[in-house]
Motif scaffolding. Structure first.
Motif, PDB file in Angstrom:
ATOM      1  N   VAL A  63       0.826  -1.204   0.000  1.00 15.51           N
ATOM      2  CA  VAL A  63       0.000   0.000   0.000  1.00 15.51           C
ATOM      3  C   VAL A  63       0.866   1.263   0.000  1.00 15.51           C
ATOM      4  CG1 VAL A  63      -1.803   1.251   1.243  1.00 15.51           C
ATOM      5  CG2 VAL A  63      -1.901  -1.245   1.076  1.00 15.51           C
ATOM      6  N   GLU A  64       1.997   1.197   0.669  1.00 16.53           N
ATOM      7  CA  GLU A  64       2.891   2.361   0.644  1.00 16.53           C
ATOM      8  C   GLU A  64       3.422   2.619  -0.764  1.00 16.53           C
ATOM      9  OE1 GLU A  64       5.451   1.380   4.285  1.00 16.53           O
ATOM     10  OE2 GLU A  64       5.164   3.534   4.440  1.00 16.53           O
ATOM     11  N   ARG A  65       3.627   1.529  -1.480  1.00 12.29           N
ATOM     12  CA  ARG A  65       4.094   1.673  -2.856  1.00 12.29           C
ATOM     13  C   ARG A  65       3.022   2.379  -3.692  1.00 12.29           C
ATOM     14  NH1 ARG A  65       5.148  -3.774  -4.455  1.00 12.29           N
ATOM     15  NH2 ARG A  65       6.461  -3.842  -2.618  1.00 12.29           N
ATOM     16  N   GLU A  66       1.783   1.986  -3.440  1.00  8.81           N
ATOM     17  CA  GLU A  66       0.657   2.612  -4.133  1.00  8.81           C
ATOM     18  C   GLU A  66       0.610   4.111  -3.832  1.00  8.81           C
ATOM     19  OE1 GLU A  66      -3.214  -0.065  -4.579  1.00  8.81           O
ATOM     20  OE2 GLU A  66      -3.508   1.567  -3.156  1.00  8.81           O
ATOM     21  N   LEU A  67       0.819   4.428  -2.544  1.00 10.76           N
ATOM     22  CA  LEU A  67       0.804   5.834  -2.130  1.00 10.76           C
ATOM     23  C   LEU A  67       1.948   6.620  -2.790  1.00 10.76           C
ATOM     24  CD1 LEU A  67       0.053   5.612   1.704  1.00 10.76           C
ATOM     25  CD2 LEU A  67      -1.438   6.499  -0.091  1.00 10.76           C
ATOM     26  N   PHE A  92      -4.480   5.686   7.014  1.00 11.06           N
ATOM     27  CA  PHE A  92      -3.649   4.707   6.321  1.00 11.06           C
ATOM     28  C   PHE A  92      -4.226   3.308   6.485  1.00 11.06           C
ATOM     29  CE2 PHE A  92      -0.181   1.594   6.271  1.00 11.06           C
ATOM     30  CZ  PHE A  92       0.300   1.805   4.992  1.00 11.06           C
ATOM     31  N   ILE A  93      -4.599   2.981   7.714  1.00 10.81           N
ATOM     32  CA  ILE A  93      -5.159   1.652   7.968  1.00 10.81           C
ATOM     33  C   ILE A  93      -6.455   1.474   7.187  1.00 10.81           C
ATOM     34  CG2 ILE A  93      -6.237   0.231   9.748  1.00 10.81           C
ATOM     35  CD1 ILE A  93      -4.003   1.258  11.626  1.00 10.81           C
ATOM     36  N   GLU A  94      -7.242   2.538   7.146  1.00  4.30           N
ATOM     37  CA  GLU A  94      -8.467   2.516   6.348  1.00  4.30           C
ATOM     38  C   GLU A  94      -8.135   2.167   4.890  1.00  4.30           C
ATOM     39  OE1 GLU A  94     -12.260   2.316   6.297  1.00  4.30           O
ATOM     40  OE2 GLU A  94     -11.153   2.857   8.125  1.00  4.30           O
ATOM     41  N   ARG A  95      -7.077   2.782   4.420  1.00  6.54           N
ATOM     42  CA  ARG A  95      -6.643   2.585   3.045  1.00  6.54           C
ATOM     43  C   ARG A  95      -6.216   1.132   2.804  1.00  6.54           C
ATOM     44  NH1 ARG A  95      -4.726   6.135  -1.425  1.00  6.54           N
ATOM     45  NH2 ARG A  95      -3.938   4.581  -2.890  1.00  6.54           N
ATOM     46  N   VAL A  96      -5.553   0.533   3.798  1.00  3.00           N
ATOM     47  CA  VAL A  96      -5.139  -0.859   3.637  1.00  3.00           C
ATOM     48  C   VAL A  96      -6.356  -1.773   3.572  1.00  3.00           C
ATOM     49  CG1 VAL A  96      -3.732  -2.745   4.541  1.00  3.00           C
ATOM     50  CG2 VAL A  96      -2.977  -0.405   4.858  1.00  3.00           C
ATOM     51  N   TRP A  97      -7.344  -1.482   4.416  1.00  2.69           N
ATOM     52  CA  TRP A  97      -8.573  -2.287   4.372  1.00  2.69           C
ATOM     53  C   TRP A  97      -9.254  -2.165   3.005  1.00  2.69           C
ATOM     54  CZ3 TRP A  97      -9.874  -6.203   7.239  1.00  2.69           C
ATOM     55  CH2 TRP A  97      -9.460  -6.275   8.585  1.00  2.69           C
ATOM     56  N   THR A  98      -9.239  -0.957   2.460  1.00  6.10           N
ATOM     57  CA  THR A  98      -9.817  -0.768   1.129  1.00  6.10           C
ATOM     58  C   THR A  98      -9.069  -1.608   0.111  1.00  6.10           C
ATOM     59  OG1 THR A  98     -10.284   1.502   1.778  1.00  6.10           O
ATOM     60  CG2 THR A  98     -10.458   0.994  -0.575  1.00  6.10           C
ATOM     61  N   TRP A  99      -7.769  -1.570   0.258  1.00  5.69           N
ATOM     62  CA  TRP A  99      -6.946  -2.360  -0.648  1.00  5.69           C
ATOM     63  C   TRP A  99      -7.287  -3.838  -0.517  1.00  5.69           C
ATOM     64  CZ3 TRP A  99      -3.851  -6.530  -0.619  1.00  5.69           C
ATOM     65  CH2 TRP A  99      -3.064  -6.734  -1.763  1.00  5.69           C
ATOM     66  N   LYS A 100      -7.427  -4.279   0.711  1.00  5.17           N
ATOM     67  CA  LYS A 100      -7.728  -5.694   0.984  1.00  5.17           C
ATOM     68  C   LYS A 100      -9.073  -6.080   0.375  1.00  5.17           C
ATOM     69  CE  LYS A 100      -8.926  -9.347   3.873  1.00  5.17           C
ATOM     70  NZ  LYS A 100     -10.250  -9.822   4.241  1.00  5.17           N
ATOM     71  N   ALA A 101     -10.052  -5.184   0.513  1.00  6.29           N
ATOM     72  CA  ALA A 101     -11.371  -5.487  -0.026  1.00  6.29           C
ATOM     73  C   ALA A 101     -11.301  -5.668  -1.540  1.00  6.29           C
ATOM     74  CB  ALA A 101     -12.341  -4.368   0.325  1.00  6.29           C
ATOM     75  N   TRP A 111       0.235  -1.406  10.148  1.00  3.29           N
ATOM     76  CA  TRP A 111      -0.708  -2.461   9.747  1.00  3.29           C
ATOM     77  C   TRP A 111      -0.450  -3.705  10.584  1.00  3.29           C
ATOM     78  CZ3 TRP A 111      -5.180  -3.385   7.744  1.00  3.29           C
ATOM     79  CH2 TRP A 111      -5.495  -4.615   7.154  1.00  3.29           C
ATOM     80  N   GLY A 112      -1.298  -3.929  11.583  1.00  2.00           N
ATOM     81  CA  GLY A 112      -1.118  -5.100  12.432  1.00  2.00           C
ATOM     82  C   GLY A 112      -1.876  -4.914  13.732  1.00  2.00           C
ATOM     83  N   HIS A 113      -1.739  -5.926  14.594  1.00  2.00           N
ATOM     84  CA  HIS A 113      -2.428  -5.853  15.892  1.00  2.00           C
ATOM     85  C   HIS A 113      -1.653  -4.894  16.784  1.00  2.00           C
ATOM     86  CE1 HIS A 113      -3.445  -9.890  14.256  1.00  2.00           C
ATOM     87  NE2 HIS A 113      -4.654  -9.520  14.630  1.00  2.00           N
ATOM     88  N   ARG A 114      -2.283  -3.794  17.134  1.00  2.00           N
ATOM     89  CA  ARG A 114      -1.577  -2.807  17.941  1.00  2.00           C
ATOM     90  C   ARG A 114      -1.367  -3.344  19.354  1.00  2.00           C
ATOM     91  NH1 ARG A 114      -2.915   3.609  17.902  1.00  2.00           N
ATOM     92  NH2 ARG A 114      -1.181   4.277  19.260  1.00  2.00           N
ATOM     93  N   ILE A 115      -0.193  -3.110  19.866  1.00  2.00           N
ATOM     94  CA  ILE A 115       0.141  -3.646  21.184  1.00  2.00           C
ATOM     95  C   ILE A 115      -0.772  -3.031  22.239  1.00  2.00           C
ATOM     96  CG2 ILE A 115       1.943  -3.624  22.972  1.00  2.00           C
ATOM     97  CD1 ILE A 115       3.950  -4.079  20.670  1.00  2.00           C
ATOM     98  N   PRO A 116      -1.472  -3.850  23.001  1.00  5.85           N
ATOM     99  CA  PRO A 116      -2.475  -3.348  23.961  1.00  5.85           C
ATOM    100  C   PRO A 116      -1.817  -2.871  25.253  1.00  5.85           C
ATOM    101  CG  PRO A 116      -2.502  -5.732  23.990  1.00  5.85           C
ATOM    102  CD  PRO A 116      -1.469  -5.332  22.975  1.00  5.85           C
ATOM    103  N   ALA A 117      -0.872  -1.943  25.115  1.00  5.01           N
ATOM    104  CA  ALA A 117      -0.191  -1.397  26.294  1.00  5.01           C
ATOM    105  C   ALA A 117      -0.342   0.124  26.272  1.00  5.01           C
ATOM    106  CB  ALA A 117       1.288  -1.776  26.273  1.00  5.01           C
ATOM    107  N   TRP A 118      -0.681   0.673  27.428  1.00  2.00           N
ATOM    108  CA  TRP A 118      -0.824   2.130  27.550  1.00  2.00           C
ATOM    109  C   TRP A 118       0.157   2.632  28.601  1.00  2.00           C
ATOM    110  CZ3 TRP A 118      -4.513  -0.964  25.735  1.00  2.00           C
ATOM    111  CH2 TRP A 118      -5.342  -0.484  24.696  1.00  2.00           C
ATOM    112  N   TYR A 119       0.700   3.793  28.344  1.00  2.33           N
ATOM    113  CA  TYR A 119       1.670   4.373  29.273  1.00  2.33           C
ATOM    114  C   TYR A 119       1.066   5.631  29.870  1.00  2.33           C
ATOM    115  CZ  TYR A 119       4.388   1.310  26.306  1.00  2.33           C
ATOM    116  OH  TYR A 119       4.817   0.227  25.603  1.00  2.33           O
TER     117      TYR A 119
END
Length: 866
Positions: free
Chosen positions: A90-94, A109-118, A406-414
């Motif tokens: 997707v970055e290449r596309e951008l 950006f993540i929205e854009r990846v989902w669009t790409w995936k669809a 693009w991935g599972h965001r680490i569920p840690a908060w500081y």
RNA sequence: GGGCGAUUAGCUCAGCGGGAGAGCGCUGCCUUCACACGGCAGAGGUCACUGGUUCGAUCCCAGUAUCGCCCA
């Protein structure tokens, strides 16, 4: 039916029928024992390559057979969100639009990846349909879908609570192009011939130098010590003294450390704790400062003084030049050493001190090793177990954080207010200190983190779903040896830790499909891949599948040769025409989907049914042992050489017999052909289903028909002599170039009378006219054939010239003599008689006796020719 | 440096303790009422090398050579 098989039209049609009939769902066998396979999820960005084609064909063979055997067979499909790979696409596309992901911001950006995936994410699943994968699409999963993301989060939180996941400053492998940390196994080492540079580090007290050797002089900017081995006599007096680091003129100590390899270079090594894992450990032991001199762009940092901003490789050259000018460059020699590259983009990775999340693997390792040593999980072939165990013993903690979006965001908060870290299932809004000033970790998890959960997350875990109860643990995992460490080992660790059960009972490991020309592994990134879709279009999916399986000896690499795909295509055509003949000319149709074996088979029928029984049993044995190529190789020869050659030719003559005999033959031809189609269906599903639609009674699709169970049948003893005499007559005809039309009387002598069908078949199969008679006396003027106690004599008159017959016999006699000599040598050896098993000795005696008899007969024949 | 694997027909590969197999290629014959994308027959191999174990080794063991892969 067409006179040639046309795969294209047939394949498209049947896949639709199978899918819409629900045949891919385990529910087609509601009462069956569960049997399950989860697919190694291909990258959602991916396109099918020949490696997938092999991997999927193996899984499809296993699942199709189990389905036919009545199991509730589930092959669960899905794709992997493939963090770096997808983000790169997707970055290449951008970039083509002149933008970067930072212009969009994270959310967009993540929205854009989902669009790409669809839009493009179904490429690979569409291609799987072309290949014929009988996966249950109603259960398709994606590693980044909602359910799997919940599983990922549950695992992360649990491991954190168990102190098995932690955040720390460590040396990690950094890809300066992908801008992310990599795990150890995402780094590929290649030998490069570089330079080993010897640099003189002067003592501060002016008492000379220590010379260190390095392949990476640019890192000297971050040196905080020189280390030597404590037992190294050469440097005993140097330990504890101070050196002046060239260029930056920083004072650094000489330390003694067990980790130093005395034989490398001069035995003294520069220590750069921020840029080398070993140096990091030495630094820890001696309390050395960690100075980062290379940044995430692989440029020299401010700490590098005059070299700030320079690329690491330019800096290497520049520093070498400066050292030379300073007179501190002792020597330079060519040196071959391994250089790490990013497995994604081939960029040379940079070991970098960095704050990352790690999984503490040590406590997960033992159960995962036990599962294999105890036999709960078995590798096929077994030799991979040693490889696996060896690897598991030497594991380091797994760096799981990636600097991607693009991935599972680490569920840690500081908490910025108090510095607290919060890791939880639900997004926190407030810290225990009362502050609501919380920041979520920016990083995402390694793609393999979610893949590691695949066998149970896809079945519904952490919920207690019906599918999880029914299909977990899964039965067989099929994958290439290249991802045993990336994936298989991690699934075992995670599966055992979170479900208490090994995620699969059998692991079938296959090799890589290789291009015969280059020997290189075929992959898209290597750019040498034969496109399986193009191959399917040219040869048909069945041909690709069969040729891959035939070439795939267990655990070895698979050479892909176009010739072999073409051979498989011709086999499909052979099968097609054989069944076409059976249906159209032999008028066999409405064959029942199972049973229907003849009550009163004729002798030829009994023979082929007996062979079918033997072959079915052997195919089952081989498939159960995961010897797929052997199983289908055997079946291929049986179908081509026995059923659709010997038997079909015999059947032709029976079709003129009385109606009872004809009936048994047609019945036999029907069930044997059907069972051959069934046995072949797992590997070549399309052509077999199509042929079944012409042959069968139309009540059942082949895909869900029952697996053959052949009743016992006794083969008539005369088949052996029949085949022997027929082959002998054909040889005779071929050697003497006698046209088939020429009359050829054959006198057959035998101690026991041969049945009429025997004579009829010899006549039909050879065009000769055999009749029972007495042994000609003298034999002169005849050629003599013999097989299994039956002798046959062909009068030579007018057929051949005697010289060539004499030569033929002389050659045969020479071979017999050699054989007799060998047997005698063996049998004359008392040790052989004493120590060899009795049946081996008996067999040798029998061989000698038979050979001698044959020798004697031929000798007489030869002498009478003169 | 450590580990694993390979070396068998012209090519690509099976086999792995009791006379070497397949596909493709090659040669000859056959346009016989399924298939010439076919049939029948044939040629072609010191099973890398050297030792050892064994009555017997392509197969097991050790070493050597060459090639490939994985790990450091």
């Amino acid at each position: 039916m067409n006179p040639t098989y046309q795969p294209g039209e047939v394949e498209a049609r049947w896949y639709e029928v199978w899918e819409s009939s629900g045949s891919f769902r385990p529910e087609v066998n509601p009462d069956g024992e569960p049997f399950s396979i989860v697919i190694p999820p291909p990258n959602v960005t991916g396109a099918l390559h020949t490696g997938h084609a092999l991997d999927h064909t193996m899984q499809d063979i296993i699942i199709r057979r189990k389905r036919m055997q009545g199991y509730a067979a589930l092959w669960l499909p899905g794709t992997d969100h493939a963090g770096i790979a997808t983000q790169n696409v997707v970055e290449r596309e951008l970039r083509a639009e002149g933008k970067t992901r930072h212009d969009l911001g994270r959310e967009a950006f993540i929205e854009r990846v989902w669009t790409w995936k669809a839009k493009y994410g179904s490429t690979i699943t569409d291609q799987m349909r072309r290949l014929g994968d009988s996966t249950d699409w109603s259960r398709e999963r994606f590693t980044f879908d909602e359910g799997l993301s919940r599983a990922v989060r549950r695992v992360f939180v649990t491991l954190y609570e168990e102190n098995l996941i932690y955040r720390a400053n460590r040396i990690i492998n950094w890809c300066p192009r992908c801008h992310t940390a990599l795990s150890e196994i995402e780094v590929e080492h290649e030998d490069h011939v570089g330079e080993l540079i010897h640099i003189k580090y002067p003592f501060t007290d002016g008492s000379g130098y220590i010379t260190v050797a390095t392949t990476r002089p640019e890192t000297m900017l971050g040196d905080t010590a020189v280390a030597v081995h404590p037992d190294d006599e050469r440097y005993r007096d140097a330990v504890g003294k101070m050196l002046l680091l060239p260029i930056l003129n920083r004072e650094i100590p000489v330390v003694a450390d067990e980790g130093v390899e005395r034989d490398f270079g001069t035995g003294a090594v520069k220590v750069t704790p921020a840029h080398d894992p070993l140096d990091f450990e030495i630094g820890q032991r001696h309390g050395l400062e960690q100075i980062v001199v290379i940044d995430t762009e692989a440029n020299i940092t401010r700490a590098g003084g005059p070299y700030v901003g320079m690329d690491r490789f330019e800096a290497r050259e520049a520093i070498r030049s400066e050292l030379r000018e300073l007179g501190l460059l002792d020597s330079v020699e060519a040196h071959s050493h391994a250089v790490g590259h990013c497995s994604r983009c081939r960029t040379v990775v940079e070991p970098l001190l960095s704050l990352q999340w790690f999984v503490e693997v040590q406590s997960l390792v033992d159960p995962a090793m036990d599962a294999v040593t105890s036999g709960d999980t078995t590798f096929h072939p077994r030799r991979w177990e040693k490889n696996y165990l060896n690897w598991m013993e030497n594991l380091h903690d797994w760096c799981v954080s990636r600097q991607l979006w693009w991935g599972h965001r680490i569920p840690a908060w500081y908490c910025d207010a108090c510095g607290e870290t919060i890791v939880s299932m639900d997004d926190p809004t407030e810290c225990s200190c009362g502050s609501s000033d919380l920041r979520q970790d920016e990083d995402v998890l390694d793609t393999w983190f979610s893949s590691a959960l695949w066998p149970f997350s896809t079945l519904g875990w952490p919920d207690d779903t019906e599918d999880l109860a029914k299909f977990y643990p899964t039965s067989t995992l099929v994958t290439g040896f290249d991802i045993i460490f990336f994936w298989v080992a991690r699934m075992l660790k995670m599966g055992l830790h979170f479900t208490g059960q090994a995620p699969f009972t059998d692991i079938l490991i296959h090799g890589m499909v290789r291009d015969v020309e280059t020997g290189a592994k075929m992959s898209k990134s290597a750019g040498n891949a034969l496109d399986p879709i193009e191959l399917i279009e040219e040869y048909g999916a069945d041909s690709l599948r069969l040729s891959l399986i035939q070439a795939a000896a267990p655990g070895h690499d698979i050479p892909l040769v176009l010739d072999s795909i073409d051979a498989a295509r011709r086999f499909g055509n052979k099968l097609w025409n054989a069944v076409r003949f059976v249906v159209e000319f032999m008028e066999v149709s409405d064959v029942p989907a199972d049973g229907g074996y003849p009550e009163d088979p004729g002798p030829e029928d009994a023979w082929v049914l007996a062979r079918l029984g033997e072959v079915t049993a052997e195919v089952d044995r081989l498939l159960d042992a995961y010897r797929l190529s052997d199983a289908f190789g055997l079946l291929y020869n049986f179908a081509w050489a026995e059923v659709f050659d010997w038997y079909l030719e015999m059947a032709k003559s029976i079709s003129g017999a009385d109606s009872a005999r004809q009936g048994a033959m047609r019945q036999t031809l029907g069930v044997v052909t059907r069972d051959v189609l069934k046995l072949f269906h797992p590997v070549i599903p399309f052509v077999t289903e199509e042929l079944w639609s012409h042959l069968g009674d139309g009540t059942t699709l082949l895909i869900v028909a029952s697996w053959p169970e052949v009743p016992h049948s006794e083969s008539p003893a005369e088949i052996t002599s029949l085949q022997g005499i027929v082959t002998g007559i054909r040889q005779f005809r071929s050697q003497h170039q006698i046209p088939r039309k020429a009359e050829m009387p054959v006198i057959v002598t035998t101690s026991d009378a041969l049945p009429l069908w025997w004579y009829n078949q010899v006549a039909s199969l050879t065009g000769a006219t055999p009749r029972a008679g007495d042994r000609p006396d003298p034999v002169a003027g005849h050629t003599r054939l013999s097989a299994d106690g039956v002798e046959a004599f062909i009068p030579l008159t007018g057929l051949i010239d005697v010289d060539s017959e004499r030569q033929r016999i002389a050659k045969s006699i020479a071979e017999l003599e050699a054989s007799i000599a060998r047997s005698r040598t063996k049998l004359d050896n008392p040790n052989f008689r004493d120590r060899a098993p009795r049946d081996v000795v008996a067999l040798e005696e029998q061989r000698l006796a038979e050979t001698e008899t044959e020798f004697e007969k031929q000798r007489i024949q030869l002498s009478e020719l003169d």
